[in-house]
Design an enzyme around this catalytic site. Structure first.
Site, PDB file in Angstrom:
ATOM      1  N   HIS A 145       0.833  -1.210   0.000  1.00  0.00           N
ATOM      2  CA  HIS A 145       0.000   0.000   0.000  1.00  0.00           C
ATOM      3  C   HIS A 145       0.866   1.257   0.000  1.00  0.00           C
ATOM      4  O   HIS A 145       1.849   1.340   0.734  1.00  0.00           O
ATOM      5  CB  HIS A 145      -0.877   0.046   1.249  1.00  0.00           C
ATOM      6  CG  HIS A 145      -2.074  -0.835   1.214  1.00  0.00           C
ATOM      7  ND1 HIS A 145      -1.990  -2.205   1.353  1.00  0.00           N
ATOM      8  CD2 HIS A 145      -3.393  -0.546   1.072  1.00  0.00           C
ATOM      9  CE1 HIS A 145      -3.214  -2.726   1.301  1.00  0.00           C
ATOM     10  NE2 HIS A 145      -4.084  -1.740   1.129  1.00  0.00           N
ATOM     11  N   ASN A 176       7.950  -3.823   3.298  1.00  0.00           N
ATOM     12  CA  ASN A 176       6.517  -3.599   3.476  1.00  0.00           C
ATOM     13  C   ASN A 176       6.070  -3.898   4.898  1.00  0.00           C
ATOM     14  O   ASN A 176       5.251  -3.163   5.470  1.00  0.00           O
ATOM     15  CB  ASN A 176       5.740  -4.473   2.488  1.00  0.00           C
ATOM     16  CG  ASN A 176       4.240  -4.245   2.560  1.00  0.00           C
ATOM     17  OD1 ASN A 176       3.772  -3.121   2.673  1.00  0.00           O
ATOM     18  ND2 ASN A 176       3.477  -5.326   2.498  1.00  0.00           N
TER      19      ASN A 176
END
Length: 292
Positions: A145, A176
């Site tokens: 994201h 991440n």
């Protein structure tokens, strides 16, 4: 006769005194009976007033700095501007990735209760080819994201849209789920202190960078994030650069000035600020001001 009058006056006095005592007792009993509901109602009114004041303050700032989170238009890369409920994305058709993703996060928004959908889907507003789950399958990369789901808990729609592939980039799992996530959590702590922050982030891509999947999704060699606290008494900003690899160095080791991030990306950030403020905050990088 005088004694009778004296007794009569004394009796009247005691009657009045007794009546006054009864009135006081009645008032006390009524108050005790209704005290809890009154206090609860008062507390509710106070809380609503505080929220209204916070919302009004945030709204007034937005009116002063309209679209503060949006960088200047990009002229040397593909760009499709897509506005979603919780963020705006500059989509690059050639990369199948965002050039940048930008949004404002307020203290009130961090208190939301919407749950993660974990349903990664194609952005219906993207023109042309988009990434898919198959592109990421067995690639060794996470669907990372840019605008995190954790910042979209204030709206079920914003949460759903945060899982659009236009908001994703291939990220090494160690990044991440490591320092990138740590910074996301740190931002939410900063928002609790500063009332609102403006965040812009995205990938760094070179022609030599590889791709994954049938749709040839570009794999960034690094990522940037710039953060602005425009509503504090002395506005400040800070930038971050992360290589697309696992690293456990302290967050302060990834910091950079916003000016240096602009040089790397070719993107002009925070253009809605008055020039004097923009020039000052973008030239500064003081991790200690941010508690890191």
């Amino acid at each position: 006769m005088a004694k009778k009058k004296k007794k009569s006056k004394l009796a009247s006095f005691f009657k009045i005194l007794l009546l006054a005592i009864l009135i006081v007792i009645t008032v006390v009993l009524i108050y005790e009976h209704f005290r809890t509901p009154i206090l609860q109602a008062t507390q509710t009114v106070v809380e609503k007033a505080e929220k209204a004041m916070e919302h009004t303050a945030a709204s007034s700032v937005k009116e002063v700095y309209a679209d503060l989170e949006l960088p200047a238009p990009i002229t040397n890369k593909d760009e499709q501007i897509i506005r979603h409920t919780g963020y705006t994305v500059s989509y690059n058709q050639a990369w199948r990735l965002p050039n940048w993703v930008a949004y404002e996060l307020t203290r009130e928004e961090t208190k939301g209760t919407a749950t993660r959908t974990n349903k990664f889907i194609t952005d219906p507003m993207v023109k042309g080819v988009s990434a898919s789950n198959r592109d990421y399958s067995h690639s060794g990369f996470d669907r990372g994201h840019m605008a995190p789901a954790g910042d979209m808990t204030w709206s079920s729609t914003a949460m759903k849209e945060s899982f659009y592939f236009s908001n994703m980039c291939p990220q090494v799992p160690g990044l991440n789920r490591g320092r990138w996530k740590d910074l996301e959590e740190q931002i939410r702590e900063w928002v609790a202190e500063d009332s609102a922050l403006v965040i812009v982030c995205g990938p760094l891509i070179d022609k030599k960078d590889s791709t994954i999947g049938k749709n040839r999704i570009a794999v960034p060699h690094a990522f940037f994030k710039v953060i602005l606290a425009p509503y504090v008494s002395s506005p400040r900003a800070i930038g971050f650069i992360f290589k697309n690899e696992k690293d456990v160095s302290p967050l302060r080791s990834y910091t950079a000035t916003v000016d240096s991030v602009e040089s790397l990306t070719g993107i002009d950030f925070f253009t809605a600020l008055p020039d004097k403020i923009e020039n000052h905050v973008e030239a500064q990088c003081t991790p200690s001001d941010w508690g890191i």
